[in-house]
Design a protein around this motif. Structure first.
Motif, PDB file in Angstrom:
ATOM      1  N   LEU A  57      15.286 -44.790  10.901  1.00  0.00           N
ATOM      2  CA  LEU A  57      14.324 -43.912  10.227  1.00  0.00           C
ATOM      3  C   LEU A  57      14.680 -43.712   8.756  1.00  0.00           C
ATOM      4  CD1 LEU A  57      13.692 -41.157  12.913  1.00  0.00           C
ATOM      5  CD2 LEU A  57      12.491 -43.308  12.544  1.00  0.00           C
ATOM      6  N   ARG A  97      13.926 -27.564  20.331  1.00  0.00           N
ATOM      7  CA  ARG A  97      12.727 -28.206  20.869  1.00  0.00           C
ATOM      8  C   ARG A  97      11.753 -28.572  19.752  1.00  0.00           C
ATOM      9  NH1 ARG A  97       9.726 -28.774  25.714  1.00  0.00           N
ATOM     10  NH2 ARG A  97      11.492 -27.895  26.828  1.00  0.00           N
ATOM     11  N   MET A 130      11.474 -50.987  16.493  1.00  0.00           N
ATOM     12  CA  MET A 130      11.629 -49.530  16.613  1.00  0.00           C
ATOM     13  C   MET A 130      11.222 -49.057  18.017  1.00  0.00           C
ATOM     14  SD  MET A 130      10.302 -48.229  12.862  1.00  0.00           S
ATOM     15  CE  MET A 130      10.689 -46.473  13.042  1.00  0.00           C
ATOM     16  N   LEU A 142       8.659 -38.672  13.874  1.00  0.00           N
ATOM     17  CA  LEU A 142       9.257 -39.565  12.869  1.00  0.00           C
ATOM     18  C   LEU A 142       9.503 -40.958  13.435  1.00  0.00           C
ATOM     19  CD1 LEU A 142      11.834 -37.200  11.132  1.00  0.00           C
ATOM     20  CD2 LEU A 142       9.443 -37.625  10.560  1.00  0.00           C
ATOM     21  N   GLU A 143       9.737 -41.032  14.734  1.00  0.00           N
ATOM     22  CA  GLU A 143       9.994 -42.335  15.361  1.00  0.00           C
ATOM     23  C   GLU A 143       8.692 -43.110  15.602  1.00  0.00           C
ATOM     24  OE1 GLU A 143      12.251 -41.337  18.846  1.00  0.00           O
ATOM     25  OE2 GLU A 143      13.921 -40.558  17.685  1.00  0.00           O
ATOM     26  N   ALA A 145       6.127 -28.925  10.950  1.00  0.00           N
ATOM     27  CA  ALA A 145       7.215 -28.323  10.158  1.00  0.00           C
ATOM     28  C   ALA A 145       7.043 -26.807  10.110  1.00  0.00           C
ATOM     29  CB  ALA A 145       7.241 -28.918   8.746  1.00  0.00           C
ATOM     30  N   MET A 170       1.849 -33.414  10.704  1.00  0.00           N
ATOM     31  CA  MET A 170       3.293 -33.358  10.482  1.00  0.00           C
ATOM     32  C   MET A 170       3.673 -32.085   9.728  1.00  0.00           C
ATOM     33  SD  MET A 170       4.152 -37.359   9.573  1.00  0.00           S
ATOM     34  CE  MET A 170       5.949 -37.237   9.460  1.00  0.00           C
ATOM     35  N   GLN A 215       9.343 -32.868  16.077  1.00  0.00           N
ATOM     36  CA  GLN A 215       9.237 -33.518  14.764  1.00  0.00           C
ATOM     37  C   GLN A 215       9.923 -34.873  14.770  1.00  0.00           C
ATOM     38  OE1 GLN A 215      10.551 -29.939  12.199  1.00  0.00           O
ATOM     39  NE2 GLN A 215       9.029 -30.985  10.989  1.00  0.00           N
ATOM     40  N   ARG A 216      11.098 -34.931  15.413  1.00  0.00           N
ATOM     41  CA  ARG A 216      11.835 -36.187  15.431  1.00  0.00           C
ATOM     42  C   ARG A 216      11.053 -37.276  16.163  1.00  0.00           C
ATOM     43  NH1 ARG A 216      17.760 -38.416  15.851  1.00  0.00           N
ATOM     44  NH2 ARG A 216      17.084 -40.383  16.690  1.00  0.00           N
ATOM     45  N   ASN A 260      15.487 -31.704  27.787  1.00  0.00           N
ATOM     46  CA  ASN A 260      14.310 -30.913  28.144  1.00  0.00           C
ATOM     47  C   ASN A 260      14.309 -30.654  29.652  1.00  0.00           C
ATOM     48  OD1 ASN A 260      12.920 -30.893  25.535  1.00  0.00           O
ATOM     49  ND2 ASN A 260      12.651 -33.087  25.855  1.00  0.00           N
ATOM     50  N   ARG A 311      17.285 -35.578   6.726  1.00  0.00           N
ATOM     51  CA  ARG A 311      16.254 -35.357   7.725  1.00  0.00           C
ATOM     52  C   ARG A 311      15.025 -34.697   7.105  1.00  0.00           C
ATOM     53  NH1 ARG A 311      15.534 -33.776  13.833  1.00  0.00           N
ATOM     54  NH2 ARG A 311      13.473 -32.950  13.490  1.00  0.00           N
ATOM     55  N   LEU A 331      12.420 -29.195  16.687  1.00  0.00           N
ATOM     56  CA  LEU A 331      12.989 -30.325  15.933  1.00  0.00           C
ATOM     57  C   LEU A 331      12.826 -31.632  16.704  1.00  0.00           C
ATOM     58  CD1 LEU A 331      16.266 -28.710  14.511  1.00  0.00           C
ATOM     59  CD2 LEU A 331      14.275 -29.440  13.178  1.00  0.00           C
ATOM     60  N   ARG A 332      12.913 -31.574  18.038  1.00  0.00           N
ATOM     61  CA  ARG A 332      12.700 -32.801  18.826  1.00  0.00           C
ATOM     62  C   ARG A 332      11.245 -33.261  18.723  1.00  0.00           C
ATOM     63  NH1 ARG A 332      16.178 -30.183  22.464  1.00  0.00           N
ATOM     64  NH2 ARG A 332      14.518 -29.611  23.898  1.00  0.00           N
TER      65      ARG A 332
END
Lengths: 148, 148, 148
Positions: free
Chosen positions: B76, C67, B24, C76-77, C28, C24, C72-73, B43, A73, C69-70
């Motif tokens: 991903l 939250r 995607m 990424l998508e 982080a 991004m 960031q995820r 959430n 990740r 991390l979601r």
């Protein structure tokens, strides 16, 4: 057709990108190895097919698999950004020297990051994360500067 | 300006990349559908807005959503690597034939991977993962070879 | 060597990509801040190094970190797909106007998405997700049309 063959800045980027693609694949293999050795399967069809006799799927990952997934990740949060900004930096007219420094710094730092994550080494891991991030940030600032 | 219009290797890469971007997006829609049908919201603001009367957010994902998220996560780990190495492969002077074989192999294998993940099919899913990974690895090795 | 310097469509894409790389990175940093303020460490070596005296690692993320991390995820998508399709769209001969509209729409919508995710704002977050996704879909359809 004018491709980027014989452009030295592109060549540094191309080789580093290829190494990082192979590195990402090896990280996926590493996760699979952790899954197999800890018999930690979240998909029932995987437990049936790859688990030892009687293995049940579990909704939570084993600690070894969870660590391997965090390694992957962290790559996902950094390497695709490099893929993009490195190429944009080259296409914006980077020097061969600048491209080599940025691309190899990023690539070596990310390989070191993975190794230090596997071996639970701090502050090495945070340091290598920062070095790689600075390479991306440096290219991003340069790209904005050149294309404004 | 010399762009890549009318470069056949680029055209194969371009169409496959576009298909994968749409794929995607559809995977994100699929995750949303699983979330809605299992009423699984992490959430609180989503549970309030999209959940049925009285739905509470839960810190853990429902099994259907967790599977859909694993499908996306596996994408991903593979598709952005294809985006990068496919373009670098084309820009390094790939033949139209080589690009078509690599790009379509990857694209079809990844669509098959998603379908077999949705339907819990093993070993089909692992096989299709491997085929797509081999396409990326093949291009990566070719790129290193050409640019060294 | 014919690079993309002075191609206005490329310049819009280049600047937006660079902004998204910086965005991004800031996401982080935000996750790291949530981790530090909630003292939520999943790696024992991080709890030892960065946690307050006596902090133990926990296998589950704290709500604030989860939250972050979601956020960031979700990036990424979506963002690596933009990196790919945006460049392919430019290389397929996009107009300066078309590239500017698509790239800035995507970039501003994704920054708004992150801010509304941080502040738990719905339906703003879902709306901004959709706007950014439509920009990617629009470019993907255009790329398929031009390269078929």
């Amino acid at each position: 057709m004018n491709l980027l063959t014989n452009n030295e800045a592109f060549q540094a980027y191309a080789i580093c990108s290829a190494i990082l693609v192979l590195k990402m694949f090896l990280s996926a293999v590493y996760t699979g190895m952790q899954r197999s050795s800890s018999q930690g399967y979240v998909n029932p069809e995987d437990a049936d097919r790859f688990g030892k006799q009687g293995t049940q799927a579990s909704p939570t990952e084993t600690p070894a698999v969870a660590r391997a997934l965090r390694i992957q990740r962290n790559d996902l949060e950094n390497i695709p950004a490099f893929f993009a900004i490195g190429l944009v930096y080259v296409l914006s007219g980077a020097s061969a020297f600048g491209a080599a420094v940025y691309c190899w710094t990023f690539t070596i730092a990310r390989i070191g990051h993975t190794l230090s994550y596997m071996r639970e080494l701090q502050p090495a891991r945070s340091l290598l994360f920062t070095v790689a991030a600075l390479a991306n940030i440096g290219m991003a600032v340069n790209v904005i500067w050149k294309n404004l």
